[in-house]
Design an enzyme around this catalytic site. Structure first.
Site, PDB file in Angstrom:
ATOM      1  N   HIS A   1       0.733  -1.304  -0.175  1.00 21.47           N
ATOM      2  CA  HIS A   1      -0.689  -0.345  -0.326  1.00 21.47           C
ATOM      3  C   HIS A   1       1.161   1.254   0.151  1.00 21.47           C
ATOM      4  O   HIS A   1       0.324   2.669  -0.287  1.00 21.47           O
ATOM      5  CB  HIS A   1      -0.625   0.006   0.936  1.00 21.47           C
TER       6      HIS A   1
ATOM      7  N   HIS B   1      -7.924   4.981   4.270  1.00 24.78           N
ATOM      8  CA  HIS B   1      -7.601   3.896   3.939  1.00 24.78           C
ATOM      9  C   HIS B   1      -6.057   3.947   3.991  1.00 24.78           C
ATOM     10  O   HIS B   1      -5.375   5.387   3.162  1.00 24.78           O
ATOM     11  CB  HIS B   1      -7.789   3.106   2.117  1.00 24.78           C
TER      12      HIS B   1
ATOM     13  N   GLU C   1      -3.309   3.015   1.819  1.00 23.74           N
ATOM     14  CA  GLU C   1      -2.857   3.436   0.448  1.00 23.74           C
ATOM     15  C   GLU C   1      -3.737   4.969   0.582  1.00 23.74           C
ATOM     16  O   GLU C   1      -2.356   5.984  -0.451  1.00 23.74           O
ATOM     17  CB  GLU C   1      -3.443   2.539  -0.715  1.00 23.74           C
TER      18      GLU C   1
ATOM     19  N   THR D   1      -6.041   2.651  -5.857  1.00 25.12           N
ATOM     20  CA  THR D   1      -6.043   1.873  -6.947  1.00 25.12           C
ATOM     21  C   THR D   1      -6.963   1.358  -6.520  1.00 25.12           C
ATOM     22  O   THR D   1      -7.001  -0.063  -8.141  1.00 25.12           O
ATOM     23  CB  THR D   1      -4.729   0.940  -6.793  1.00 25.12           C
TER      24      THR D   1
ATOM     25  N   CYS E   1      -6.225   0.585 -10.408  1.00 28.88           N
ATOM     26  CA  CYS E   1      -5.114  -0.551 -10.943  1.00 28.88           C
ATOM     27  C   CYS E   1      -6.047  -1.592 -11.898  1.00 28.88           C
ATOM     28  O   CYS E   1      -6.670  -1.669 -11.620  1.00 28.88           O
ATOM     29  CB  CYS E   1      -4.560  -1.759 -10.427  1.00 28.88           C
TER      30      CYS E   1
ATOM     31  N   SER F   1      -9.935  -5.527   4.186  1.00 34.77           N
ATOM     32  CA  SER F   1      -9.583  -5.802   2.773  1.00 34.77           C
ATOM     33  C   SER F   1     -10.399  -5.246   1.930  1.00 34.77           C
ATOM     34  O   SER F   1     -11.647  -5.502   1.443  1.00 34.77           O
ATOM     35  CB  SER F   1      -9.391  -7.256   1.968  1.00 34.77           C
ATOM     36  N   SER F   2     -10.058  -3.808   1.362  1.00 32.22           N
ATOM     37  CA  SER F   2     -10.983  -3.133   0.244  1.00 32.22           C
ATOM     38  C   SER F   2     -11.343  -3.461  -0.945  1.00 32.22           C
ATOM     39  O   SER F   2     -12.466  -3.239  -1.410  1.00 32.22           O
ATOM     40  CB  SER F   2     -10.336  -1.812   0.226  1.00 32.22           C
ATOM     41  N   ASN F   3     -10.702  -3.803  -1.501  1.00 28.51           N
ATOM     42  CA  ASN F   3     -10.868  -4.855  -2.422  1.00 28.51           C
ATOM     43  C   ASN F   3     -11.672  -5.925  -2.554  1.00 28.51           C
ATOM     44  O   ASN F   3     -12.993  -5.849  -3.438  1.00 28.51           O
ATOM     45  CB  ASN F   3      -9.985  -4.910  -3.612  1.00 28.51           C
TER      46      ASN F   3
ATOM     47  N   SER G   1      -5.823 -10.068  -2.261  1.00 32.77           N
ATOM     48  CA  SER G   1      -4.580 -10.566  -0.361  1.00 32.77           C
ATOM     49  C   SER G   1      -5.298 -12.222  -0.046  1.00 32.77           C
ATOM     50  O   SER G   1      -4.860 -12.393   1.051  1.00 32.77           O
ATOM     51  CB  SER G   1      -4.504  -9.563   0.695  1.00 32.77           C
TER      52      SER G   1
HETATM   53  S1  SF4 Z   1      -4.277  -3.342  -5.918  1.00 25.93           S
HETATM   54 FE1  SF4 Z   1      -2.711  -3.552  -7.933  1.00 25.93          FE
HETATM   55  S2  SF4 Z   1      -2.066  -1.888  -7.204  1.00 25.93           S
HETATM   56 FE2  SF4 Z   1      -2.766  -2.527  -5.295  1.00 25.93          FE
HETATM   57  S3  SF4 Z   1      -0.902  -4.001  -4.414  1.00 25.93           S
HETATM   58 FE3  SF4 Z   1      -2.054  -4.967  -6.375  1.00 25.93          FE
HETATM   59  S4  SF4 Z   1      -1.322  -5.146  -7.981  1.00 25.93           S
HETATM   60 FE4  SF4 Z   1      -0.205  -3.159  -6.974  1.00 25.93          FE
END
Ligand code: SF4
Length: 295
Positions: A76, A126, A128, A174, A205, A233-235, A279
């Site tokens: 991050h 966050h 990042e 990202t 990203c 985890s945000s994503n 992750s």
């Molecule tokens: S989601 Fe994209 S920007 Fe974030 S750590 Fe993974 S590859 Fe890098």
């Protein structure tokens, strides 16, 4: 049970690199090594690293006898000041900031002077975003939602009246939702004076974008959806939101045990989709796929 596992499930390049390199450092070292914040937002990976002697700290000043100690900077990234602080404390840094995040730091740093104003779109809390914001300078604002976007546009319009040379720079976290970013971009372009230069750098990203698109596609095809990943985890949370918008029956789990507690949700399903955040380790994904297949 028919199962569709997302091709893009699991570690992204940045996270994989951070985990592999941290484990390498832990294997080489006879001393504790430190990590500024959780290396990834996944409790299984974190427990693994803890066993290997990686200790999570929130601040450099918390390290006893810091001189010569090794500190990992996670994918991050961190605030700009951390590098200077580490130098002063004679701490060794292993910078595992994802190259895509580093590129955003460099980009905003370049525009952090008085003739630019930066809109950083993302979650304020966050790590990042906290890191990136520190490279943006004073003429900047972090925007989480449409209301804040409107306020930011008002601030910028006032500033640009005082400084006629000011341009507007727009970047994103990202892992920000692509659709929302595009909506924000349209609002910004509609509401900013056409004579002002607006530079929009879509820094979402690709790994995130492709994973979100695949999640949406799978969620539309199935009658049940399992999202695997850490709650912090945000994503992973975004994959969950996208799935909810496209499928009636969605659960988010951190591990196989949690799925077992939620199996009743899928009793009537014929086809289940599975997607994991950036992750989530492969072992967790495999374990969950097996449970679902054997239902
Ligand atoms: S989601 Fe994209 S920007 Fe974030 S750590 Fe993974 S590859 Fe890098």
């Amino acid at each position: 049970m028919e199962v569709i596992l997302g091709r893009t499930s699991g570690f992204c390049g940045g996270v994989r690199n951070a985990i592999v390199k941290t484990k390498e450092e832990a294997e080489k070292s006879n001393d504790i090594i430190y990590c500024l914040g959780d290396l990834v937002h996944n409790p299984i990976v974190l427990n693994d690293l803890k066993r290997m002697g990686v200790q999570v700290i929130e601040k450099l000043e918390g390290i006893p006898n810091p001189k010569g100690k090794l500190v990992i900077i996670r994918a991050h990234g961190v605030k700009k000041e951390i590098y200077e602080e580490a130098k002063q404390l004679e701490i060794k840094i292993k910078d595992l900031t994802c190259p895509k995040v580093l590129a955003i730091h460099e980009f905003v740093d370049k525009y952090s002077g008085e003739n630019s104003f930066i809109f950083l779109i993302g979650e304020k809390k966050h790590p990042e975003v906290i890191g990136t914001a520190s490279f943006c300078g004073n003429n900047s604002v972090v925007i989480e939602n449409e209301e804040e976007l409107q306020d930011a546009i008002d601030i910028f319009n006032n500033k640009s009246k005082e400084n006629k040379n000011m341009n507007l720079i727009v970047v994103a976290q990202t892992t920000f939702n692509l659709e929302k970013f595009e909506e924000f971009e349209k609002i910004i372009k509609d509401k900013i004076d056409k004579n002002i230069e607006v530079i929009v750098n879509n820094t979402i990203c690709n790994a995130t974008r492709i994973r979100q698109e695949e999640t949406e596609k799978i969620a539309k095809e199935v009658d049940g959806m399992v999202i695997i990943g850490g709650r912090k985890s945000s994503n992973t949370n975004k994959l969950y939101q996208i799935s909810l918008e496209n499928c009636k029956n969605v659960v988010m789990v951190e591990n196989a045990q949690e799925l077992k507690e939620n199996l009743d949700n899928f009793k009537m399903c014929k086809k289940i989709g599975i997607m994991a955040g950036a992750s989530t380790p492969e072992e967790s994904i495999e374990e969950i796929v097996n449970i679902v297949k054997n239902m």
